[in-house]
Design a protein around this motif. Structure first.
Motif, short mmCIF file in Angstrom:
data_model
loop_
_atom_site.label_atom_id
_atom_site.label_comp_id
_atom_site.label_asym_id
_atom_site.label_seq_id
_atom_site.Cartn_x
_atom_site.Cartn_y
_atom_site.Cartn_z
N GLU A 66 27.00 -29.70 -6.40
CA GLU A 66 26.84 -29.77 -8.05
C GLU A 66 25.36 -29.70 -8.38
N ASP B 197 31.83 -26.27 -14.13
CA ASP B 197 33.00 -26.32 -14.35
C ASP B 197 33.92 -26.00 -13.14
N ASN C 278 36.51 -36.52 -8.74
CA ASN C 278 36.98 -35.58 -9.54
C ASN C 278 35.87 -34.01 -9.24
N LYS C 279 35.28 -34.21 -8.13
CA LYS C 279 34.43 -33.03 -7.84
C LYS C 279 34.56 -32.33 -6.36
N CYS D 204 39.04 -33.29 -2.63
CA CYS D 204 38.43 -33.84 -3.78
C CYS D 204 39.37 -35.28 -3.60
N THR E 228 34.76 -28.70 -10.72
CA THR E 228 35.85 -29.80 -11.21
C THR E 228 37.13 -29.43 -10.55
#
Length: 230
Positions: free
Chosen positions: A151, A162, A181-182, A176, A165
């Motif tokens: 990220e 996005d 949640n990434k 994940c 995600t």
């Protein structure tokens, strides 16, 4: 004096005719990919991939020329053509061997160059909206995030995180972990793993090509010697 073996002569012709046809196909398809806008859209070829297309054009041309020399040299019993075919094929084989040795010796440098290229792509992704949109789709399809540092690669780039995600069906899986949640894996790792996993296939293809080239060298030199003794 001994004559030229018909079996050797026609085997050489068939071998090189197939070689020539393959060269024609490679050359024709690569030229079509270069000049056809519809082909470029279908295969998603942009300016950055044209170097690969040019390489295919060069490879197709070389195969065509060698196939032509082999076919005509066999049917016309031309020592000059057969010798040119032999030298050309020998040079290609030597280049393959040298490339393999250099790849093994300079493996750390190659990996470093790949990492540098990936880092340059990270910088390009931050400025090129079209490329960034395509990469976001790549992230979703391969369940990865960023090219190198996850990220963090998207810091300062709006709406680009996005792609990192997780989809609802992936939450709680190894791609994940729950609570994050990434996607945790970088896309650079996905790309490198892909090449590593397919290295055996590439080595098999290279070995198969080397065997075919050695057979071509043996056929051409045997025919050359038979013509010389005739």
């Amino acid at each position: 004096m001994a004559g030229v073996s018909s079996c050797m002569k026609y085997s050489m012709f068939i071998f090189n005719f197939i070689f020539w046809v393959c060269g024609c196909i490679i050359l024709g398809v690569s030229i079509w990919m270069r000049v056809s806008k519809s082909a470029q859209e279908e295969f998603k070829i942009d300016d950055s991939l044209f170097s690969g297309v040019y390489l295919l054009i060069a490879v197709g041309s070389i195969i065509m020329v060698l196939g032509f020399l082999g076919c005509c040299g066999a049917m016309k019993e031309s020592q000059c053509m057969l010798l040119l075919f032999f030298i050309g094929l020998l040079l290609i084989l030597l280049l393959q061997v040298v490339a393999g040795i250099l790849g093994a010796v300079y493996k750390p440098e190659v990996e470093s160059a790949i990492n540098t290229t990936i880092q340059e792509q990270v910088n390009q992704l931050k400025t090129d909206e079209t490329l960034r949109a395509q990469f976001l789709e790549f992230e979703k399809e391969n369940k990865c995030c960023g090219l190198i540092n996850g990220e963090k690669d998207w810091q300062g780039t709006p709406n680009s995180k996005d792609g990192c995600t997780c989809l609802s069906e992936d939450v709680g899986t190894s791609a994940c972990p729950s609570g994050k949640n990434k996607y945790t894996k970088s896309c650079g790792t996905i790309v490198i793993d892909f090449f590593k996993n397919h290295m055996i296939i590439l080595m098999g293809i290279a070995f198969g090509l080397a065997v075919i080239e050695v057979l071509g060298l043996v056929f051409s030199m045997s025919l050359y010697c038979q013509i010389q003794r005739k």
